[in-house]
Design a protein around this motif. Structure first.
Motif, PDB file in Angstrom:
ATOM      1  N   GLN A   1       1.069  -7.646  12.033  1.00  0.00           N
ATOM      2  CA  GLN A   1      -0.376  -7.595  11.980  1.00  0.00           C
ATOM      3  C   GLN A   1      -0.946  -7.837  13.375  1.00  0.00           C
ATOM      4  O   GLN A   1      -0.500  -8.732  14.096  1.00  0.00           O
ATOM      5  N   GLU A   2      -1.942  -7.042  13.749  1.00  0.00           N
ATOM      6  CA  GLU A   2      -2.581  -7.172  15.053  1.00  0.00           C
ATOM      7  C   GLU A   2      -4.099  -7.182  14.882  1.00  0.00           C
ATOM      8  O   GLU A   2      -4.619  -6.783  13.829  1.00  0.00           O
TER       9      GLU A   2
ATOM     10  N   LYS B   1      -4.089 -10.212   5.825  1.00  0.00           N
ATOM     11  CA  LYS B   1      -5.473 -10.604   5.607  1.00  0.00           C
ATOM     12  C   LYS B   1      -6.405  -9.567   6.262  1.00  0.00           C
ATOM     13  O   LYS B   1      -6.141  -9.083   7.341  1.00  0.00           O
ATOM     14  N   GLY B   2      -7.500  -9.303   5.578  1.00  0.00           N
ATOM     15  CA  GLY B   2      -8.481  -8.367   6.106  1.00  0.00           C
ATOM     16  C   GLY B   2      -8.337  -6.994   5.495  1.00  0.00           C
ATOM     17  O   GLY B   2      -7.548  -6.759   4.571  1.00  0.00           O
ATOM     18  N   LEU B   3      -9.135  -6.048   6.025  1.00  0.00           N
ATOM     19  CA  LEU B   3      -9.099  -4.674   5.544  1.00  0.00           C
ATOM     20  C   LEU B   3      -7.765  -4.039   5.911  1.00  0.00           C
ATOM     21  O   LEU B   3      -7.301  -4.151   7.043  1.00  0.00           O
ATOM     22  N   TRP B   4      -7.128  -3.363   4.943  1.00  0.00           N
ATOM     23  CA  TRP B   4      -5.805  -2.789   5.151  1.00  0.00           C
ATOM     24  C   TRP B   4      -5.911  -1.498   5.962  1.00  0.00           C
ATOM     25  O   TRP B   4      -6.463  -0.497   5.531  1.00  0.00           O
ATOM     26  N   LEU B   5      -5.413  -1.541   7.205  1.00  0.00           N
ATOM     27  CA  LEU B   5      -5.440  -0.393   8.109  1.00  0.00           C
ATOM     28  C   LEU B   5      -4.039  -0.206   8.689  1.00  0.00           C
ATOM     29  O   LEU B   5      -3.719  -0.743   9.756  1.00  0.00           O
TER      30      LEU B   5
ATOM     31  N   ILE C   1     -11.263  -6.394  14.494  1.00  0.00           N
ATOM     32  CA  ILE C   1     -10.697  -5.555  13.439  1.00  0.00           C
ATOM     33  C   ILE C   1      -9.219  -5.895  13.291  1.00  0.00           C
ATOM     34  O   ILE C   1      -8.449  -5.793  14.260  1.00  0.00           O
ATOM     35  N   ASN C   2      -8.812  -6.292  12.087  1.00  0.00           N
ATOM     36  CA  ASN C   2      -7.403  -6.533  11.784  1.00  0.00           C
ATOM     37  C   ASN C   2      -6.752  -5.227  11.330  1.00  0.00           C
ATOM     38  O   ASN C   2      -7.336  -4.464  10.560  1.00  0.00           O
TER      39      ASN C   2
ATOM     40  N   LYS D   1       1.995  -2.898   0.842  1.00  0.00           N
ATOM     41  CA  LYS D   1       1.226  -3.766   1.737  1.00  0.00           C
ATOM     42  C   LYS D   1       1.820  -5.168   1.715  1.00  0.00           C
ATOM     43  O   LYS D   1       2.095  -5.716   0.644  1.00  0.00           O
ATOM     44  N   PRO D   2       2.075  -5.791   2.861  1.00  0.00           N
ATOM     45  CA  PRO D   2       2.619  -7.156   2.888  1.00  0.00           C
ATOM     46  C   PRO D   2       1.698  -8.135   2.164  1.00  0.00           C
ATOM     47  O   PRO D   2       0.466  -8.037   2.255  1.00  0.00           O
TER      48      PRO D   2
END
Length: 563
Positions: free
Chosen positions: A378-379, A274-278, A368-369, A269-270
């Motif tokens: 990241q989007e 930031k945020g929940l990893w999806l 949602i990130n 994971k980078p």
């Protein structure tokens, strides 16, 4: 000439003429319907044989044909053959008629070399030619056996992925042998979670005269650890059945074959994410409002449906969609609905939102990130909120109430034309009164008899004559019985507008809240039936009170006061 004379001499009715025309058209259609060519397939028990080694040639046609229609003379050049064994049959399953004719021929090659069993024509159908390899002798063929006609292949849609990302792994097995106890072991690897997707898919095919069974199975593999990981291929195991089953001499030989291994590169994971990893290649976020309005009244419900779709994702990895709503609304959440379609895993949630007070109400948006593994960026996916203009509602609205309830509670019918006359001399009045009394008693007796007869008739015949709109209490009873919480809340708001100070207001309001909470909660225990039964008792008692009040008002007479 004789037939024409018969038709001229005999006068047919128009009905008979129509019948003859229909019979002629049916006969013409039956003989003009095109016949479709049947399918013919030729197979052999083996492609590599020795000189004079007997193998079996099988020819199938999916139709009932003449058993003498098969011409085997083309085999005379390179092969010897025996008398065919022929079988035919017809089956009727689920309204479908299936016909089949089968020939089985024992064949042996005359010399060493590469030969071709020619195609055979059966009516409009023709089989495909089959290539044969003939060795010097059957013993030599047995001392150097050919490789079993079994092949296993595997493919994946990627070999580089991120931690937590999933990909699809597909296994295909082509089986051209008789087998027993066949099994497929799933692929494996350290730090990998492997799960089968769906059911196996099976199809039969014929390649170069051999009949094969092709089995396809899909797996979803998720990487849990970063680094280089070796994915060991799926393994197919079973027993090969060898020998002449006609003489009862068979031998089971253990067999196993494994698909090629696959080297995976799993990225971490980078650090700046930031945020929940999806991690996924595609993520879709959609919503729908019903009804799609921006102005409504207090107590009117609006539903919000949110759908999240993630490509190649485990159901357990889908995030929880928590939205913070203001205190000016009441929110009921339904249980999420999960599904899968075209490599996407979906989650759909539905919320019912009911404003509790008037004014401007802002319903929250959702963001949602997620990490796009295709672009390594990241989007953020968003859906907008909604601003509602909530009106207090019209307390005088009586659109859903029956006409008899529209009268004010203190309404008393009046008659200003009533006059009172004082009788000073009885005269003939007592006799007239006696006659009227007798007529009145007779009328009462007839009414009693008529009422008794009406009670014997089905109630639905009486109710079908006059159809009136449901009152709010009757609407609540119907909505509760049909398990429709939104209509129940709507009818309650109508009743509340016309009976704000009713003595049973608090009791009914609490019962409605319990029903709504039970309808949209995750707990589906037997407590729900108890809550519905308690609410129904309150509504039925309230309905009886309303009916008694309405009947009393509609049947009351104004007292006559002498002046």
């Amino acid at each position: 000439m004789i037939i024409n004379s018969m038709f001229n001499n005999y006068q047919y009715s128009s009905l008979c003429q129509h019948w003859l025309k229909g019979l002629f058209l049916s006969w013409l259609f039956a003989f003009s319907t095109p016949s479709f060519a049947a399918q013919a397939v030729a197979t052999v028990s083996k492609n590599i044989v020795g000189v004079n080694e007997v193998f079996q040639l099988t020819i199938n046609v999916d139709d009932n044909v003449n058993t003498n229609a098969l011409d085997l003379s083309n085999l005379d050049v390179h092969f010897n053959y025996g008398t065919p064994s022929v079988s035919s049959g017809t089956s009727f399953v689920n309204g479908v008629v299936t016909r089949q004719t089968e020939w089985k021929i024992a064949v042996a090659a005359k010399e060493v070399g590469e030969f071709t069993i020619p195609s055979f024509r059966l009516g409009a159908s023709q089989t495909d030619p089959i290539k044969m390899t003939v060795l010097k002798s059957a013993n030599k063929s047995a001392s150097s056996p050919s490789k079993p006609e079994i092949k296993i292949d595997a493919e994946s849609n990627k070999d580089q992925l991120y931690v937590g990302e999933s990909f699809r792994y597909t296994v295909r097995i082509r089986i051209g042998e008789q087998m027993s106890q066949a099994a497929l072991q799933a692929p494996s690897g350290d730090g990998l979670n492997v799960r089968q997707i769906g059911e196996d898919r099976q199809v039969e095919t014929v390649l170069n005269g051999r009949r094969y069974l092709i089995i396809t199975r899909d797996y979803q593999i998720t990487a849990n650890n970063a680094g280089d990981i070796l994915l060991r291929g799926a393994k197919f195991t079973g027993n090969l059945i060898k020998g002449n089953r006609g003489f009862g001499s068979t031998l089971q030989i253990p067999f196993e074959q494994q698909a090629d291994d696959l080297s995976l590169s799993v990225l971490a994971k980078p650090a700046d994410y930031k945020g929940l990893w999806l991690p996924t290649e595609a993520l879709e976020l959609e919503q729908q409002w019903q009804p799609d309005v921006q102005e409504m009244e207090v107590g009117e419900p609006i539903s919000r449906t949110i759908t999240l779709r993630i490509k190649n994702a485990e159901q357990s990895s889908l995030p929880n969609l928590n939205l913070q709503y203001p205190n000016s609304v009441r929110v009921y959440n339904e249980n999420p609905v999960y599904g899968s379609d075209n490599e996407f895993t979906s989650m759909t949630i539905k919320q019912v939102i009911i404003p509790r007070q008037a004014g401007e109400i802002s319903l929250p948006a959702l963001s949602i990130n997620w990490w796009n593994t295709a672009t390594s960026k990241q989007e953020t996916s968003n859906i907008d909120g909604l601003t509602l203009s909530v009106l207090p509602g019209d307390p005088n609205s009586q659109a859903f109430l029956p006409p008899q309830v529209l009268q004010p509670e203190n309404a008393v019918p009046t008659d200003n034309n009533v006059q009172t006359e004082i009788i000073r001399d009885s005269g003939w009045w007592p006799w007239l009164s006696l006659c009227l009394a007798i007529l009145w008693l007779t009328t009462l007796i007839l009414l009693f008899i008529e009422k008794y007869k009406r009670k014997q008739q089905p109630r639905n015949l009486i109710s079908a004559q006059v159809k009136q709109p449901l009152s709010p209490v009757e609407g609540m009873i119907q909505a509760l019985d049909q398990d429709q919480p939104i209509q129940l809340q709507s009818y309650f708001q109508q009743w509340l507008k016309h009976s704000p100070n009713h003595p049973q207001h608090d009791e009914l309001h609490k019962a409605i809240q319990n029903v709504m909470q039970c309808a949209y909660s995750k707990d589906k225990s037997q407590k729900k039936e108890t809550i519905k039964r308690d609410a129904l008792l309150i509504m039925q008692e309230l309905n009886k009170t309303t009916i008694r009040d309405v009947n009393a008002k509609s049947s009351a007479l104004e007292p006559i006061t002498p002046q």
